[in-house]
Design an enzyme around this catalytic site. Structure first.
Site, PDB file in Angstrom:
ATOM      1  N   TYR A 194       5.325  -7.315  -6.803  1.00  0.00           N
ATOM      2  CA  TYR A 194       5.132  -5.957  -5.923  1.00  0.00           C
ATOM      3  C   TYR A 194       4.723  -6.247  -4.458  1.00  0.00           C
ATOM      4  CZ  TYR A 194       3.753  -1.019  -4.076  1.00  0.00           C
ATOM      5  OH  TYR A 194       4.204  -0.307  -3.165  1.00  0.00           O
ATOM      6  N   SER A 221       4.619  -0.736   1.209  1.00  0.00           N
ATOM      7  CA  SER A 221       3.115  -0.452   1.444  1.00  0.00           C
ATOM      8  C   SER A 221       2.461  -1.321   2.037  1.00  0.00           C
ATOM      9  CB  SER A 221       2.737  -0.876  -0.282  1.00  0.00           C
ATOM     10  OG  SER A 221       1.954  -1.537   0.450  1.00  0.00           O
TER      11      SER A 221
END
Length: 234
Positions: free
Chosen positions: A156, A141
């Site tokens: 995250y 990501s």
């Protein structure tokens, strides 16, 4: 589009490309599974929960070593051309820096997003080594970029930064064996994780990612790219 093929090692004939996608029962993973199935590839999807009725599916909890061992036994002796490590979670959206981000959430997220990737690669290395030009794709990501750190979603972000680092190190170690490793930002995608206001659909993300996977070779191993082919800063 012609069906992807690869030369079967030692067999002297062409066979359909063999692909395994983790977390393939929804979102980007499902879009990749459906698209590759439409190309007539031999696609294996893994999921921890419910699995669609169509296609070849195998259970896998990426955090559970016993689940990995069972998967390895089921696939013993099968060549694998492409491994897509897609399974991931994003539990800390909206957490407060002052009172949020509990330790259990850190442990669960790293178990899925980092350790889960490593265990999947480790489990399926023998299968990858049976293919003529094996590739590993790690879906990371942009939130894992250390150059684009904007705060928030600390768990995250940290887990995806670790996944990028893992991919880079795997690329270095596996390159002499001819195994290429790519790391990818799939875009901001309209999934349960990305939300309804995201920029692209799962099908658009899957199409871009497939093009990037097709380009991956040992000469380009270790790169961090976006779904549309741009080089992403580490």
């Amino acid at each position: 589009m012609p069906a992807p093929v690869a030369l079967s090692p030692g067999a002297g004939h062409l066979r359909a490309m063999s692909i395994l996608i983790t977390g393939a029962n929804r979102g980007i993973g499902r879009a990749l599974f459906d698209s590759y199935t439409g190309d007539a590839a031999e696609v294996i999807g893994t999921a921890r929960g419910d699995k669609p009725s169509r296609g070849r599916w195998m259970p896998l909890d990426v955090t559970d070593p016993a689940s990995h061992r069972a998967l390895g036994e089921r696939l013993r002796g099968e060549a694998l051309d492409l491994l897509v490590c897609n399974a991931g979670i994003f539990p800390d959206r909206g957490q407060s820096l002052n009172t949020g981000y509990p330790a259990a959430m850190w442990a669960e997220t790293f178990a899925v997003n980092v350790t889960g990737v490593f265990l999947t690669v480790q489990t399926l290395l023998a299968n990858l080594r049976l293919a003529p030009a094996p590739r590993i794709a790690i879906v990371a990501s942009q939130l894992g970029s250390q150059e684009r750190a904007a705060g928030g979603s600390y768990i995250y972000r940290a887990s995806k930064a670790a996944a990028v680092n893992l991919g880079r190190n795997l690329a270095a170690e596996l390159k002499p064996e001819g195994i290429a490793v790519g790391i990818y930002h799939p875009g901001w995608v309209r999934t349960d994780m990305g939300g309804g206001g995201a920029a692209i659909t799962p099908a658009e993300a899957a199409a871009g990612l497939k093009a990037r996977f097709d380009e991956l070779t040992v000469d380009t191993t270790g790169r961090f790219l976006t779904w549309d082919g741009s080089v992403h800063p580490f």
